[in-house]
Scaffold this motif. Structure first.
Motif, PDB file in Angstrom:
ATOM      1  N   ILE A 130       0.857  -1.188   0.000  1.00 39.59           N
ATOM      2  CA  ILE A 130       0.000   0.000   0.000  1.00 39.59           C
ATOM      3  C   ILE A 130       0.888   1.231   0.000  1.00 39.59           C
ATOM      4  N   THR A 131       0.696   2.091  -0.973  1.00 41.35           N
ATOM      5  CA  THR A 131       1.541   3.280  -1.066  1.00 41.35           C
ATOM      6  C   THR A 131       0.747   4.525  -0.686  1.00 41.35           C
ATOM      7  N   ASP A 132       1.468   5.637  -0.599  1.00 38.50           N
ATOM      8  CA  ASP A 132       0.819   6.906  -0.250  1.00 38.50           C
ATOM      9  C   ASP A 132      -0.177   7.320  -1.325  1.00 38.50           C
ATOM     10  N   SER A 133       0.116   6.878  -2.553  1.00 39.15           N
ATOM     11  CA  SER A 133      -0.717   7.344  -3.663  1.00 39.15           C
ATOM     12  C   SER A 133      -1.965   6.484  -3.831  1.00 39.15           C
ATOM     13  N   PHE A 134      -2.269   5.664  -2.812  1.00 38.60           N
ATOM     14  CA  PHE A 134      -3.419   4.766  -2.891  1.00 38.60           C
ATOM     15  C   PHE A 134      -4.666   5.488  -3.383  1.00 38.60           C
ATOM     16  N   SER A 135      -5.150   5.078  -4.576  1.00 38.72           N
ATOM     17  CA  SER A 135      -6.382   5.694  -5.066  1.00 38.72           C
ATOM     18  C   SER A 135      -7.001   4.804  -6.130  1.00 38.72           C
ATOM     19  N   ALA A 136      -8.271   5.033  -6.362  1.00 39.41           N
ATOM     20  CA  ALA A 136      -8.990   4.230  -7.343  1.00 39.41           C
ATOM     21  C   ALA A 136      -8.998   4.909  -8.711  1.00 39.41           C
ATOM     22  N   SER A 137      -8.041   5.807  -8.923  1.00 40.86           N
ATOM     23  CA  SER A 137      -8.109   6.593 -10.163  1.00 40.86           C
ATOM     24  C   SER A 137      -7.907   5.733 -11.406  1.00 40.86           C
ATOM     25  N   ALA A 138      -7.117   4.645 -11.288  1.00 43.10           N
ATOM     26  CA  ALA A 138      -6.934   3.774 -12.451  1.00 43.10           C
ATOM     27  C   ALA A 138      -8.267   3.158 -12.862  1.00 43.10           C
ATOM     28  N   TYR A 139      -9.070   2.793 -11.857  1.00 44.90           N
ATOM     29  CA  TYR A 139     -10.391   2.225 -12.151  1.00 44.90           C
ATOM     30  C   TYR A 139     -11.280   3.257 -12.828  1.00 44.90           C
ATOM     31  N   ARG A 140     -11.192   4.490 -12.307  1.00 47.38           N
ATOM     32  CA  ARG A 140     -12.008   5.555 -12.892  1.00 47.38           C
ATOM     33  C   ARG A 140     -11.625   5.758 -14.360  1.00 47.38           C
ATOM     34  N   THR A 141     -10.332   5.765 -14.624  1.00 51.62           N
ATOM     35  CA  THR A 141      -9.878   5.953 -16.007  1.00 51.62           C
ATOM     36  C   THR A 141     -10.418   4.847 -16.918  1.00 51.62           C
ATOM     37  N   VAL A 142     -10.311   3.604 -16.430  1.00 54.08           N
ATOM     38  CA  VAL A 142     -10.761   2.478 -17.254  1.00 54.08           C
ATOM     39  C   VAL A 142     -12.264   2.559 -17.497  1.00 54.08           C
ATOM     40  N   LEU A 143     -13.010   2.823 -16.420  1.00 51.41           N
ATOM     41  CA  LEU A 143     -14.467   2.760 -16.531  1.00 51.41           C
ATOM     42  C   LEU A 143     -15.076   3.960 -17.239  1.00 51.41           C
ATOM     43  N   THR A 144     -14.293   5.034 -17.439  1.00 48.51           N
ATOM     44  CA  THR A 144     -14.843   6.183 -18.146  1.00 48.51           C
ATOM     45  C   THR A 144     -14.333   6.254 -19.579  1.00 48.51           C
ATOM     46  N   ASP A 145     -13.483   5.296 -19.943  1.00 52.03           N
ATOM     47  CA  ASP A 145     -12.979   5.284 -21.312  1.00 52.03           C
ATOM     48  C   ASP A 145     -13.894   4.396 -22.164  1.00 52.03           C
ATOM     49  N   PRO A 146     -14.621   4.999 -23.120  1.00 49.95           N
ATOM     50  CA  PRO A 146     -15.594   4.210 -23.888  1.00 49.95           C
ATOM     51  C   PRO A 146     -14.966   3.007 -24.598  1.00 49.95           C
ATOM     52  N   THR A 147     -13.719   3.141 -25.059  1.00 49.78           N
ATOM     53  CA  THR A 147     -13.064   2.017 -25.740  1.00 49.78           C
ATOM     54  C   THR A 147     -12.932   0.829 -24.809  1.00 49.78           C
ATOM     55  N   LYS A 148     -12.515   1.113 -23.570  1.00 47.39           N
ATOM     56  CA  LYS A 148     -12.282   0.016 -22.635  1.00 47.39           C
ATOM     57  C   LYS A 148     -13.592  -0.574 -22.148  1.00 47.39           C
ATOM     58  N   VAL A 149     -14.579   0.294 -21.927  1.00 45.32           N
ATOM     59  CA  VAL A 149     -15.892  -0.219 -21.513  1.00 45.32           C
ATOM     60  C   VAL A 149     -16.454  -1.122 -22.610  1.00 45.32           C
ATOM     61  N   ARG A 150     -16.165  -0.739 -23.839  1.00 45.89           N
ATOM     62  CA  ARG A 150     -16.645  -1.547 -24.962  1.00 45.89           C
ATOM     63  C   ARG A 150     -16.056  -2.968 -24.925  1.00 45.89           C
ATOM     64  N   PHE A 151     -14.788  -3.102 -24.522  1.00 41.55           N
ATOM     65  CA  PHE A 151     -14.199  -4.444 -24.381  1.00 41.55           C
ATOM     66  C   PHE A 151     -15.064  -5.308 -23.462  1.00 41.55           C
ATOM     67  N   PHE A 152     -15.484  -4.683 -22.351  1.00 36.83           N
ATOM     68  CA  PHE A 152     -16.282  -5.433 -21.382  1.00 36.83           C
ATOM     69  C   PHE A 152     -17.645  -5.800 -21.962  1.00 36.83           C
ATOM     70  N   ILE A 153     -18.276  -4.823 -22.624  1.00 36.86           N
ATOM     71  CA  ILE A 153     -19.587  -5.110 -23.227  1.00 36.86           C
ATOM     72  C   ILE A 153     -19.449  -6.277 -24.210  1.00 36.86           C
ATOM     73  N   ASN A 154     -18.428  -6.213 -25.060  1.00 31.22           N
ATOM     74  CA  ASN A 154     -18.216  -7.286 -26.032  1.00 31.22           C
ATOM     75  C   ASN A 154     -18.072  -8.628 -25.351  1.00 31.22           C
ATOM     76  N   SER A 155     -17.264  -8.660 -24.305  1.00 35.57           N
ATOM     77  CA  SER A 155     -17.039  -9.920 -23.611  1.00 35.57           C
ATOM     78  C   SER A 155     -18.333 -10.457 -23.003  1.00 35.57           C
ATOM     79  N   TYR A 156     -19.104  -9.549 -22.377  1.00 33.21           N
ATOM     80  CA  TYR A 156     -20.358 -10.000 -21.770  1.00 33.21           C
ATOM     81  C   TYR A 156     -21.326 -10.518 -22.823  1.00 33.21           C
ATOM     82  N   VAL A 157     -21.470  -9.781 -23.918  1.00 36.82           N
ATOM     83  CA  VAL A 157     -22.411 -10.194 -24.973  1.00 36.82           C
ATOM     84  C   VAL A 157     -22.004 -11.548 -25.535  1.00 36.82           C
ATOM     85  N   VAL A 158     -20.743 -11.665 -25.930  1.00 37.69           N
ATOM     86  CA  VAL A 158     -20.282 -12.899 -26.570  1.00 37.69           C
ATOM     87  C   VAL A 158     -20.401 -14.081 -25.599  1.00 37.69           C
TER      88      VAL A 158
END
Lengths: 305, 283
Positions: B55-83
């Protein structure tokens, strides 16, 4: 009169439909398996006998030329050796680790809750998909990563090792990753097998004066034998086909150090567009797999009776 | 015999020994997973910090926020769920009927067909890849969902048929005969009577099928082309080449990409294990 003919017609219809019913139920399966396995295998065999298909609009029949070419190619030999090393080491260590963990989880010395907790932890590597495992280990095995840090800190190594980047260790490193990700399959199956060994066998053995090692050697191992053979063969078939893990950790490199048959085939087809050579390669892998599968099916058939 | 220690003490000692070994084993199995989660909460500059820490001082969920707000990456998940969901539904539908046929009927070539179904599982994906590529292009399915759904079924289907045949074999034939005596067809017997009581088996096959589809990499890599058609396993790889190694984002995406299978696993542990052991352990 009319009544009897009608019933006999009905009976006949009933009989015919009963005869056709199994094929009706199987028809989607048959259609799918024809499209997805029969036709492709015929195609890949046909491709392997032709001079560069797909890229060449007018491919000519060249017989076994492609097979001769790959079988005499040094790169193929390297890939075959790497595949066998990767597969054999994986199978051996999967078995050792899987059996040890299964026996640990099968002792009465710990309470059921602790056991259940550790069982979940031990299965964890199996839950992750190969591409995610590959990225995770790339991070950990990075020269500046946590594995090198821990090894340096504990004094096991004196300088940082390029686990995936050096020709000497890369093959061992990817094999290790595969061992880590694959043992839970053995553990779970062997645990089920251990629980199926009747307790009175051990009691009888203890009464006869057998110690723990002897109980293991003369009761546990022989009882698990059929499961171990099945597991090893299944694992051999699957590991021999492994692509993702190697593709995403080293891509077969550095300089072919981790090239296996599947990555070599992929590169031939989709990097150098040598579809016929790749097909010949793919067919060799198929033959190797079916060779092992033949023994697996025979073994399963024998234990079923 | 082994010692002068009282029995309770030596038992206690061996228990401590076992727990120690268990913990070492747990570190081997669990540490990489812990490291993945920990890295996903770090900032990218602290990924290779020296000395490393969980656990570092910079502990934050910002990487998750970046992934979940990027339409390209969210699309990967949608594709996986659909298929994965569609592969699961089609596999169950076809597999239940196939299993029913093998379990309830005698017919010519039954043995041979059964062997083929089992044998299909041994065919290496890489062998099928080149012809699949040609076939999918020929059928104009390149870079579409159906390309993935269709090709994934080669592995999921034979598994489903084998499992469902085994499951139906444990159910008495008197069940379907009762339906037929009442004038119902075998179709009614299957879907109205056998399927509802086979739910545990169906769930186990379904979950396993979903997982196989969710994890597939080789076909997804080769039979799709554009970013908006990529599934999670391939999408992660794309991420690797694209940026200069945003490790924290890749780890966040790995955690998110593993969650569906992990959750399914924790809920349906028993079924998963039944599915895993089916190939090697005889009941």
């Amino acid at each position: 009169m009319t009544v009897t003919t009608r019933t006999s017609a009905r009976a006949r219809w009933y009989k015919t439909s009963k005869r056709l019913a199994p094929f009706a139920y199987l028809s989607p399966t048959l259609v799918l398996l024809t499209i997805l396995s029969l036709i492709p295998i015929v195609m890949v065999f046909y491709y392997s006998l032709m001079d560069n298909v797909v890229m060449n609009p007018d491919p000519v029949f060249v017989g076994l030329k492609n097979y001769v070419e790959i079988l005499t190619d040094d790169v193929f030999h390297t890939a075959l050796f790497n595949t066998l090393y990767f597969t054999l080491m994986s199978v051996i260590f999967h078995l050792i680790i899987g059996l040890s963990f299964a026996m640990l989880l099968n002792t009465d010395a710990i309470n059921p809750f602790t056991k259940a907790l550790f069982r979940v932890i031990y299965i964890l590597p199996w839950v992750f998909t190969a591409s995610i495992i590959a990225i995770l280990w790339r991070l950990m095995l990075n020269p500046n990563g946590v594995i090198n840090y821990l090894l340096e800190w504990s004094g096991l190594i004196s300088q940082k090792i390029e686990w995936l980047g050096s020709r000497q260790v890369a093959l061992h490193a990817v094999t290790f990753i595969n061992i880590w990700s694959g043992y839970p399959f053995y553990m779970v199956s062997l645990l089920a097998g251990l629980q199926g060994i009747p307790n009175d066998m051990y009691e009888a053995g203890t009464i006869d004066g057998a110690n723990k090692q002897q109980l293991f050697r003369f009761i546990t191992l022989p009882q698990l034998r059929p499961i171990i053979i099945s597991l090893a063969m299944l694992d051999f078939i699957w590991t021999m086909q492994q692509f993702t893990l190697i593709w995403m950790t080293t891509g077969g490199g550095p300089i072919r150090a981790t090239e296996v048959l599947s990555t070599l085939t992929y590169k031939m087809a989709f990097s150098s567009y040598e579809f016929s050579l790749a097909s010949a390669n793919a067919f060799v892998i198929l033959a190797l797999s079916l060779f092992v599968a033949y023994f697996y099916v025979r073994h399963q058939g024998a234990t079923n009776e | 015999m082994s010692s002068a220690l009282p029995k309770s003490v030596s038992k206690r000692l061996s228990q401590i020994g076992i727990i120690l070994v268990l913990i070492i084993g747990a570190l081997f199995a669990g540490f990489p997973v812990l490291w993945m989660i920990s890295s996903s909460f770090k900032s990218n500059t602290e990924i290779f910090a020296y000395p490393p820490s969980l656990i570092t001082d910079s502990f934050s969920a910002s990487a998750y926020r970046t992934v979940l707000t990027d339409p390209t990456k969210v699309r990967f998940f949608i594709n996986s769920y659909v298929v994965s969901t569609l592969v699961m539904i089609f596999t169950l539908f076809v597999g239940i009927m196939g299993g029913y046929s093998f379990s309830r009927y005698e017919f010519p070539f039954k043995q041979a067909l059964n062997m083929i179904v089992i044998g299909v599982q041994a065919i290496p994906p890489i062998t099928l890849l080149i012809p699949y590529f040609s076939l999918i292009v020929l059928l104009r399915l390149y870079n579409t969902y159906p390309a993935l759904i269709l090709t994934y079924m080669v592995f999921t289907l034979s598994y489903a048929i084998i499992m469902m045949t085994g499951y139906f074999n444990t159910l008495p034939r008197a069940l379907d005969e009762a339906v037929m005596i009442d004038g119902g067809s075998s179709f009614v017997a299957l879907w109205r009577v056998l399927v509802p009581i086979s739910l545990p088996g169906i769930v186990s096959v379904g979950v396993y099928t979903f997982m196989l589809a969710w994890n597939e990499f080789l076909f997804a890599l080769t039979l799709t082309k554009t970013l908006n058609m990529r599934t999670v396993p391939v999408g992660i790889q794309m991420l690797m080449g694209q940026h200069s190694y945003e490790w924290n984002e890749m780890m966040a995406m790995s955690v998110l990409g593993s969650l569906p299978v992990l959750i399914l696993f924790l809920i349906f542990q028993r079924f998963f294990i039944a599915g895993m052991t089916a190939g090697s352990v005889k009941g």
